[in-house]
Design an enzyme around this catalytic site. Structure first.
Site, PDB file in Angstrom:
ATOM      1  N   ASN A   9       0.874  -1.173   0.000  1.00 58.62           N
ATOM      2  CA  ASN A   9       0.000   0.000   0.000  1.00 58.62           C
ATOM      3  C   ASN A   9       0.912   1.223   0.000  1.00 58.62           C
ATOM      4  O   ASN A   9       1.518   1.536   1.025  1.00 58.62           O
ATOM      5  CB  ASN A   9      -0.891  -0.032   1.250  1.00 58.62           C
ATOM      6  CG  ASN A   9      -1.711   1.225   1.420  1.00 58.62           C
ATOM      7  OD1 ASN A   9      -1.785   2.061   0.509  1.00 58.62           O
ATOM      8  ND2 ASN A   9      -2.336   1.375   2.583  1.00 58.62           N
ATOM      9  N   TRP A  10       0.989   1.873  -1.149  1.00 59.36           N
ATOM     10  CA  TRP A  10       1.900   3.031  -1.252  1.00 59.36           C
ATOM     11  C   TRP A  10       1.335   4.271  -0.577  1.00 59.36           C
ATOM     12  O   TRP A  10       2.026   5.275  -0.455  1.00 59.36           O
ATOM     13  CB  TRP A  10       2.209   3.317  -2.736  1.00 59.36           C
ATOM     14  CG  TRP A  10       3.268   2.427  -3.317  1.00 59.36           C
ATOM     15  CD1 TRP A  10       3.719   1.237  -2.812  1.00 59.36           C
ATOM     16  CD2 TRP A  10       4.032   2.662  -4.513  1.00 59.36           C
ATOM     17  NE1 TRP A  10       4.705   0.713  -3.613  1.00 59.36           N
ATOM     18  CE2 TRP A  10       4.911   1.565  -4.674  1.00 59.36           C
ATOM     19  CE3 TRP A  10       4.044   3.666  -5.480  1.00 59.36           C
ATOM     20  CZ2 TRP A  10       5.807   1.469  -5.740  1.00 59.36           C
ATOM     21  CZ3 TRP A  10       4.928   3.565  -6.547  1.00 59.36           C
ATOM     22  CH2 TRP A  10       5.807   2.480  -6.667  1.00 59.36           C
ATOM     23  N   LYS A  11       0.048   4.219  -0.169  1.00 64.13           N
ATOM     24  CA  LYS A  11      -0.584   5.390   0.462  1.00 64.13           C
ATOM     25  C   LYS A  11      -0.375   6.622  -0.431  1.00 64.13           C
ATOM     26  O   LYS A  11      -0.398   6.498  -1.644  1.00 64.13           O
ATOM     27  CB  LYS A  11      -0.051   5.575   1.888  1.00 64.13           C
ATOM     28  CG  LYS A  11      -0.160   4.279   2.700  1.00 64.13           C
ATOM     29  CD  LYS A  11       0.107   4.434   4.161  1.00 64.13           C
ATOM     30  CE  LYS A  11      -0.070   3.081   4.855  1.00 64.13           C
ATOM     31  NZ  LYS A  11       0.079   3.156   6.302  1.00 64.13           N
ATOM     32  N   HIS A  93      -9.361   1.243   5.263  1.00 63.39           N
ATOM     33  CA  HIS A  93      -8.076   1.424   5.942  1.00 63.39           C
ATOM     34  C   HIS A  93      -8.269   2.363   7.126  1.00 63.39           C
ATOM     35  O   HIS A  93      -9.046   3.314   7.046  1.00 63.39           O
ATOM     36  CB  HIS A  93      -7.037   1.995   4.969  1.00 63.39           C
ATOM     37  CG  HIS A  93      -5.643   1.916   5.532  1.00 63.39           C
ATOM     38  ND1 HIS A  93      -5.183   2.809   6.471  1.00 63.39           N
ATOM     39  CD2 HIS A  93      -4.628   1.046   5.300  1.00 63.39           C
ATOM     40  CE1 HIS A  93      -3.939   2.482   6.793  1.00 63.39           C
ATOM     41  NE2 HIS A  93      -3.578   1.414   6.101  1.00 63.39           N
ATOM     42  N   GLU A  95      -6.595   4.732   8.174  1.00 63.40           N
ATOM     43  CA  GLU A  95      -6.338   6.143   7.853  1.00 63.40           C
ATOM     44  C   GLU A  95      -7.565   6.780   7.210  1.00 63.40           C
ATOM     45  O   GLU A  95      -7.839   7.962   7.421  1.00 63.40           O
ATOM     46  CB  GLU A  95      -5.089   6.249   6.963  1.00 63.40           C
ATOM     47  CG  GLU A  95      -3.831   5.953   7.777  1.00 63.40           C
ATOM     48  CD  GLU A  95      -2.661   5.374   6.997  1.00 63.40           C
ATOM     49  OE1 GLU A  95      -2.678   5.411   5.752  1.00 63.40           O
ATOM     50  OE2 GLU A  95      -1.733   4.866   7.653  1.00 63.40           O
ATOM     51  N   GLU A 163      -5.002  -4.864  10.757  1.00 67.24           N
ATOM     52  CA  GLU A 163      -3.956  -3.860  10.925  1.00 67.24           C
ATOM     53  C   GLU A 163      -4.169  -3.107  12.236  1.00 67.24           C
ATOM     54  O   GLU A 163      -4.975  -2.161  12.285  1.00 67.24           O
ATOM     55  CB  GLU A 163      -3.984  -2.856   9.768  1.00 67.24           C
ATOM     56  CG  GLU A 163      -3.737  -3.469   8.406  1.00 67.24           C
ATOM     57  CD  GLU A 163      -3.177  -2.444   7.412  1.00 67.24           C
ATOM     58  OE1 GLU A 163      -2.105  -2.708   6.859  1.00 67.24           O
ATOM     59  OE2 GLU A 163      -3.804  -1.384   7.218  1.00 67.24           O
ATOM     60  N   GLY A 169       3.103   2.173  10.727  1.00 69.64           N
ATOM     61  CA  GLY A 169       4.091   3.230  10.555  1.00 69.64           C
ATOM     62  C   GLY A 169       4.862   3.580  11.811  1.00 69.64           C
ATOM     63  O   GLY A 169       5.543   4.600  11.864  1.00 69.64           O
ATOM     64  N   SER A 205       3.870  -2.322  10.220  1.00 69.13           N
ATOM     65  CA  SER A 205       5.316  -2.408  10.431  1.00 69.13           C
ATOM     66  C   SER A 205       5.915  -3.760  10.025  1.00 69.13           C
ATOM     67  O   SER A 205       6.844  -4.254  10.675  1.00 69.13           O
ATOM     68  CB  SER A 205       5.685  -2.058  11.877  1.00 69.13           C
ATOM     69  OG  SER A 205       5.341  -0.700  12.149  1.00 69.13           O
ATOM     70  N   GLY A 226       2.946  -1.129   4.205  1.00 64.21           N
ATOM     71  CA  GLY A 226       3.023   0.274   3.824  1.00 64.21           C
ATOM     72  C   GLY A 226       4.442   0.664   3.449  1.00 64.21           C
ATOM     73  O   GLY A 226       4.906   0.451   2.328  1.00 64.21           O
ATOM     74  N   GLY A 227       5.162   1.236   4.405  1.00 66.83           N
ATOM     75  CA  GLY A 227       6.488   1.805   4.139  1.00 66.83           C
ATOM     76  C   GLY A 227       7.435   0.870   3.409  1.00 66.83           C
ATOM     77  O   GLY A 227       8.156   1.293   2.487  1.00 66.83           O
TER      78      GLY A 227
HETATM   79  P1  13P Z   1       3.358   0.231   7.554  1.00 62.40           P
HETATM   80  O1  13P Z   1       3.808  -1.065   6.931  1.00 62.40           O
HETATM   81  O2  13P Z   1       4.090   1.433   7.017  1.00 62.40           O
HETATM   82  O3  13P Z   1       3.334   0.148   9.046  1.00 62.40           O
HETATM   83  O4  13P Z   1       1.831   0.473   7.094  1.00 62.40           O
HETATM   84  C1  13P Z   1       0.925  -0.571   7.208  1.00 62.40           C
HETATM   85  C2  13P Z   1      -0.305  -0.193   6.492  1.00 62.40           C
HETATM   86  O5  13P Z   1      -1.047   0.688   6.912  1.00 62.40           O
HETATM   87  C3  13P Z   1      -0.614  -0.898   5.231  1.00 62.40           C
HETATM   88  O6  13P Z   1      -1.907  -0.628   4.800  1.00 62.40           O
END
Ligand code: 13P
Length: 245
Positions: A9-11, A93, A95, A163, A169, A205, A226-227
């Site tokens: 997920n590149w957000k 998600h 967020e 999640e 993050g 993470s 994510g990251g």
């Molecule tokens: P991180 O891997 O950066 O913690 O993010 C997880 C995430 O929200 C994937 O949707």
């Protein structure tokens, strides 16, 4: 056999120059034994889909509207994602639940729109740190799952992503026992609806260095990352760890 999926997920990250990371990922995994999906900002989906054509990398979106079309400035319909080359979309998600006040009812409606358009809906659920500390994790997840997972969901059109909000993050992850407890619990809830074969991803993470131990948990079928999905160098070891699990 449940689906095994390494999803990125590149957000709100990435412009056209970042697409070379997809090509590097595709080159590193020409014939993976698991599904590999990258969920991109909407602006990149069509170009990414063209560039990923013929590779094993699938492309997804990060959100869709519940309606098929209409006066919803700035929103994207599931059919538009399909038109741009996406095969999946993340819905619910944390967020978006936080930034856009999305309720589980909204998420279920988006999942229905996604499934109707032929997309796999990746439905996210997760507790906050306060909820975990208050001991309400499993009941919070029960409510989110019951509210977000629509009738008509099946293993072909739906994936669940657990999640924990506090692990996203932050570099923090639940213990392996905590992940095991939640995934086992979610599997039982899905089984009670006749949906035991829906894949359940862990997210929060995930890195190359912790992926193998997370994937060793019986009811973890992959990860939503994510990251560590932003570069092929970081994501490739996660794909490899899932293949090896
Ligand atoms: P991180 O891997 O950066 O913690 O993010 C997880 C995430 O929200 C994937 O949707």
């Amino acid at each position: 056999m449940r689906k095994r999926l390494a999803a990125g997920n590149w957000k709100m990250n990435g412009t056209s120059g970042s697409l070379s990371e997809l090509e590097a990922l595709a080159a590193a995994h020409p014939a993976p034994s698991v599904e590999v999906l990258i969920c991109l900002p909407a602006t990149l989906i069509e170009r990414a889909s063209r560039r990923a054509e013929g590779s094993a990398i699938a492309i997804g979106g990060q959100d869709c509207h519940a309606a098929a079309s209409g006066a919803h400035t700035g929103d994207i319909a599931a059919t538009m994602l399909v038109d741009a080359g996406a095969s999946a979309v993340i819905v619910g998600h944390s967020e978006r639940r936080t930034d856009h006040a999305e309720t589980s009812a909204h998420v279920a409606a988006k999942a229905i729109a996604a499934q109707s358009a032929g997309l796999t809906a990746i439905i996210c659920i997760g507790e906050t740190l306060q909820e975990r500390e208050a001991g309400t994790t499993l009941s919070v997840l029960d409510d989110q799952l019951a509210g977000s997972l629509p009738d008509g969901a099946d293993a072909g059109n739906t994936v669940i992503a657990y999640e924990p909000v506090w692990a996203i993050g932050t570099g923090l992850t639940p213990t392996i026992d905590q992940i095991d407890e939640v995934h086992r619990h979610l599997r039982a809830r899905l089984a009670a609806r006749g949906l035991a074969d829906i894949a359940i991803l862990y997210g929060g993470s995930v890195k190359g260095s912790n992926a193998a131990e997370i994937f060793a948990v019986e009811d973890v079928d992959g990860a939503l990352v994510g990251g560590a999905s932003l570069t092929a160098a970081d994501f490739s070891p996660i794909v490899t760890a899932l293949e090896a699990s």
